[in-house]
Design a protein around this motif. Structure first.
Motif, PDB file in Angstrom:
ATOM      1  N   LEU A 167       0.831  -1.208   0.000  1.00 34.95           N
ATOM      2  CA  LEU A 167       0.000   0.000   0.000  1.00 34.95           C
ATOM      3  C   LEU A 167       0.865   1.256   0.000  1.00 34.95           C
ATOM      4  CD1 LEU A 167      -2.867  -0.913   2.508  1.00 34.95           C
ATOM      5  CD2 LEU A 167      -2.955  -0.877   0.026  1.00 34.95           C
ATOM      6  N   VAL A 168       1.931   1.243   0.794  1.00 31.53           N
ATOM      7  CA  VAL A 168       2.836   2.400   0.818  1.00 31.53           C
ATOM      8  C   VAL A 168       3.464   2.603  -0.557  1.00 31.53           C
ATOM      9  CG1 VAL A 168       4.972   3.317   1.807  1.00 31.53           C
ATOM     10  CG2 VAL A 168       3.305   2.183   3.283  1.00 31.53           C
ATOM     11  N   THR A 169       3.848   1.512  -1.203  1.00 33.95           N
ATOM     12  CA  THR A 169       4.438   1.600  -2.542  1.00 33.95           C
ATOM     13  C   THR A 169       3.460   2.195  -3.539  1.00 33.95           C
ATOM     14  OG1 THR A 169       5.814  -0.344  -2.081  1.00 33.95           O
ATOM     15  CG2 THR A 169       5.528   0.276  -4.393  1.00 33.95           C
ATOM     16  N   VAL A 170       2.224   1.737  -3.511  1.00 35.96           N
ATOM     17  CA  VAL A 170       1.197   2.263  -4.415  1.00 35.96           C
ATOM     18  C   VAL A 170       0.944   3.740  -4.125  1.00 35.96           C
ATOM     19  CG1 VAL A 170      -1.251   2.126  -5.018  1.00 35.96           C
ATOM     20  CG2 VAL A 170       0.110   0.032  -4.820  1.00 35.96           C
ATOM     21  N   GLY A 171       0.841   4.084  -2.839  1.00 42.11           N
ATOM     22  CA  GLY A 171       0.600   5.477  -2.471  1.00 42.11           C
ATOM     23  C   GLY A 171       1.737   6.389  -2.886  1.00 42.11           C
ATOM     24  N   LEU A 172       2.965   5.937  -2.713  1.00 39.32           N
ATOM     25  CA  LEU A 172       4.117   6.747  -3.112  1.00 39.32           C
ATOM     26  C   LEU A 172       4.197   6.880  -4.633  1.00 39.32           C
ATOM     27  CD1 LEU A 172       6.838   5.394  -0.641  1.00 39.32           C
ATOM     28  CD2 LEU A 172       5.834   7.693  -0.650  1.00 39.32           C
ATOM     29  N   THR A 173       3.832   5.825  -5.356  1.00 39.11           N
ATOM     30  CA  THR A 173       3.806   5.911  -6.820  1.00 39.11           C
ATOM     31  C   THR A 173       2.767   6.928  -7.267  1.00 39.11           C
ATOM     32  OG1 THR A 173       4.445   3.577  -6.985  1.00 39.11           O
ATOM     33  CG2 THR A 173       3.519   4.606  -8.956  1.00 39.11           C
ATOM     34  N   PHE A 174       1.613   6.923  -6.638  1.00 40.26           N
ATOM     35  CA  PHE A 174       0.549   7.906  -6.893  1.00 40.26           C
ATOM     36  C   PHE A 174       1.103   9.320  -6.710  1.00 40.26           C
ATOM     37  CE2 PHE A 174      -2.973  10.568  -5.654  1.00 40.26           C
ATOM     38  CZ  PHE A 174      -4.103  10.069  -6.287  1.00 40.26           C
ATOM     39  N   PHE A 175       1.812   9.527  -5.600  1.00 40.72           N
ATOM     40  CA  PHE A 175       2.341  10.855  -5.281  1.00 40.72           C
ATOM     41  C   PHE A 175       3.474  11.242  -6.224  1.00 40.72           C
ATOM     42  CE2 PHE A 175       5.043  13.685  -2.592  1.00 40.72           C
ATOM     43  CZ  PHE A 175       4.139  14.742  -2.503  1.00 40.72           C
ATOM     44  N   TRP A 176       4.363  10.278  -6.558  1.00 42.62           N
ATOM     45  CA  TRP A 176       5.474  10.581  -7.460  1.00 42.62           C
ATOM     46  C   TRP A 176       4.968  10.944  -8.857  1.00 42.62           C
ATOM     47  CZ3 TRP A 176       8.611   7.678 -11.279  1.00 42.62           C
ATOM     48  CH2 TRP A 176       9.829   8.322 -11.552  1.00 42.62           C
ATOM     49  N   THR A 177       3.894  10.308  -9.279  1.00 43.65           N
ATOM     50  CA  THR A 177       3.300  10.640 -10.580  1.00 43.65           C
ATOM     51  C   THR A 177       2.863  12.092 -10.610  1.00 43.65           C
ATOM     52  OG1 THR A 177       2.496   8.351 -10.693  1.00 43.65           O
ATOM     53  CG2 THR A 177       1.589   9.905 -12.278  1.00 43.65           C
ATOM     54  N   ILE A 178       2.300  12.573  -9.516  1.00 46.89           N
ATOM     55  CA  ILE A 178       1.920  13.990  -9.417  1.00 46.89           C
ATOM     56  C   ILE A 178       3.170  14.862  -9.466  1.00 46.89           C
ATOM     57  CG2 ILE A 178       0.841  15.728  -7.939  1.00 46.89           C
ATOM     58  CD1 ILE A 178      -0.908  13.485  -6.780  1.00 46.89           C
ATOM     59  N   GLN A 179       4.188  14.477  -8.726  1.00 42.79           N
ATOM     60  CA  GLN A 179       5.425  15.257  -8.708  1.00 42.79           C
ATOM     61  C   GLN A 179       6.029  15.393 -10.106  1.00 42.79           C
ATOM     62  OE1 GLN A 179       7.740  12.998  -5.770  1.00 42.79           O
ATOM     63  NE2 GLN A 179       7.680  14.781  -4.422  1.00 42.79           N
ATOM     64  N   TRP A 183      -2.859  11.060 -14.558  1.00 43.55           N
ATOM     65  CA  TRP A 183      -2.690   9.610 -14.609  1.00 43.55           C
ATOM     66  C   TRP A 183      -2.219   9.025 -13.277  1.00 43.55           C
ATOM     67  CZ3 TRP A 183      -4.992   8.194 -18.847  1.00 43.55           C
ATOM     68  CH2 TRP A 183      -4.996   9.060 -19.935  1.00 43.55           C
ATOM     69  N   ARG A 184      -2.358   9.792 -12.204  1.00 43.87           N
ATOM     70  CA  ARG A 184      -1.856   9.349 -10.907  1.00 43.87           C
ATOM     71  C   ARG A 184      -2.504   8.051 -10.448  1.00 43.87           C
ATOM     72  NH1 ARG A 184      -5.502  13.335 -10.624  1.00 43.87           N
ATOM     73  NH2 ARG A 184      -7.016  13.478  -8.918  1.00 43.87           N
ATOM     74  N   SER A 185      -3.795   7.907 -10.661  1.00 44.48           N
ATOM     75  CA  SER A 185      -4.497   6.696 -10.229  1.00 44.48           C
ATOM     76  C   SER A 185      -4.088   5.497 -11.071  1.00 44.48           C
ATOM     77  CB  SER A 185      -6.010   6.891 -10.309  1.00 44.48           C
ATOM     78  OG  SER A 185      -6.429   7.885  -9.400  1.00 44.48           O
TER      79      SER A 185
END
Length: 439
Positions: free
Chosen positions: A108-120, A126-128
């Motif tokens: 879950l942390v990995t998915v959440g961080l990927t979501f956030f990095w996509t925004i960055q 396409w964050r989701s």
């Protein structure tokens, strides 16, 4: 080809990710997927293919990082994952359910961080999708059901990328009143993240050595750049020093990674494997005899000194083999490159069931589509690849690929790269989306 105009260049979303409803939807779906797959295969967590549970058990039971009882200190495996298994075991027995829970949380942390990095990285639209691509990735799903380091290593890889991108987004200059303080804190955060990654998998050492290049370009002005690199370097040395000193005391040798590197180098560079590459007809090389012969030549005496001597002997044999057969060493490196980046899993036998064959080819089709989108994404980014966030990501891709040209390699070893590939695939999708919109 320079198509950066077709890629979203919007700045990262300013509102907190905690207020983003998509964040919670993606994490909810990831929980169902990772938790469901783990629950169905919970029996896998009873196995211990790489002795990480054994190490965790010994940490809990005899308070020593050892593979043996009575205790004989080891550095055969990196320390972070077994230590985490021990810390999170409420029962003090490292039960399968406890490992499952740990892996689900890390996923879950990995998915959440990927979501956030996509925004960055300016791909908020396409964050989701990026988060979901990581949640359902076949390699990560498979490894998340095993007592192995891939789940933790992937989490720490994307954590480091988020830390690098966070520093870059600040765009600090020497004119900023708190620039020196902020750049120091951010650089320390990067060092902390990659330091943990090294303690999970020593392969990250090469990336850690390259990261100062990306950190240098995260801020403006040579004073801030020097401060950032120095803060990163000093903190990384501070974090790695206890492990090196401990190994110096145990082995009389400054082991920076593990005493397992020689074995993995020899595994892919020995006479038996070279002969298999020349004339082998089986889908997978049977390395049982290779391991048995090495054990006979260099018996494990159950001591720290024996462990180190076996590692050094393996390194020596591997280097000698490569020198004696330079053509096969080069060819085997190409084979390992193909193994690392292959699309579909190996067939484990000639009598494979049709169901398993179909499943393997479905995975291959998945990666074929994803890798195609990754290539399109790389072309679309063009000069944007010189930005610190992408620079750090490319250096991770390159460093893992380089290491596994020499050391034993297979698909699972690219797991820490999955979040990068997912976001790059989203860049490719963004390009197609924009062009379709124009039409």
């Amino acid at each position: 080809m320079d198509s950066t105009s077709d890629v979203s260049t919007t700045s990262p979303r300013r509102e907190s990710v905690w207020l983003d409803w998509q964040w919670y939807v993606v994490l909810g779906l990831a929980l169902l997927i990772r938790g469901g797959v783990g629950y169905v295969q919970v029996d896998n967590f009873s196995q211990d293919p790489d002795s990480y549970r054994l190490l965790a058990d010994n940490i809990l039971r005899i308070h020593s990082f050892t593979l043996d009882d009575p205790a004989e200190p080891t550095a055969f495996r990196p320390p972070l994952y077994p230590l985490l298994l021990a810390i999170t075991s409420i029962s003090r027995n490292v039960l399968p359910e406890e490992v499952l829970l740990l892996h689900v949380v890390l996923g879950l942390v990995t998915v959440g961080l990927t979501f956030f990095w996509t925004i960055q990285m300016g791909l908020a639209r396409w964050r989701s999708l990026a988060g979901l691509l990581v949640a359902i990735d076949p390699l990560l799903l498979n490894q998340s059901t095993l007592v192995m380091t891939e789940t933790l290593a992937t989490c720490l890889a994307i954590l480091t990328l988020v830390a690098v991108s966070s520093l870059a987004i600040k765009n600090l200059t020497c004119d900023d009143p708190r620039g020196s303080r902020d750049v120091t804190i951010s650089a320390v955060n990067i060092a902390g993240a990659v330091g943990l990654a090294i303690f999970c998998r020593p392969t990250f050492l090469v990336w850690a050595a390259l990261l100062p290049i990306a950190i240098w370009f995260c801020c403006r002005g040579w004073k801030l750049r020097v401060s950032a690199v120095l803060a990163y370097g000093l903190m990384l040395l501070f974090l790695l020093a206890p492990w090196v000193v401990r190994n110096m005391l145990v082995f009389d040798s400054p082991v920076l990674g593990t005493t397992h590197g020689g074995h993995t180098l020899l595994w892919g560079n020995n006479d038996a494997y070279y002969e298999y590459l020349r004339s082998g007809s089986t889908p997978v090389w049977d390395n049982t005899e290779f391991h048995q012969r090495f054990a006979r030549r260099h018996p494990n005496l159950g001591t720290s000194a024996s462990e180190l001597s076996r590692d050094k002997a393996a390194y020596k044999e591997a280097v000698q083999t490569m020198k004696q057969h330079p053509d096969m060493a080069a060819y085997s490196a190409l084979v390992r490159l193909s193994m690392f980046w292959r699309l579909l899993p190996n067939a484990l036998s000639d009598q494979e069931s049709s169901k398993r064959t179909l499943f393997r080819y479905a995975i291959g089709a998945w990666y074929l589509v994803q890798f195609s989108l990754v290539l399109v994404g790389l072309l679309a980014l063009g000069k944007d690849l010189a930005k610190p966030g992408w620079m750090a990501a490319l250096m991770l891709l390159a460093s893992f690929t380089l290491v596994h040209l020499f050391f034993w390699s297979n698909m699972r070893m690219r797991c820490p790269l999955v979040p990068i590939l997912a976001v790059l695939a989203c860049v490719g999708i963004e390009l197609f989306w924009n062009r379709l919109a124009k039409r």
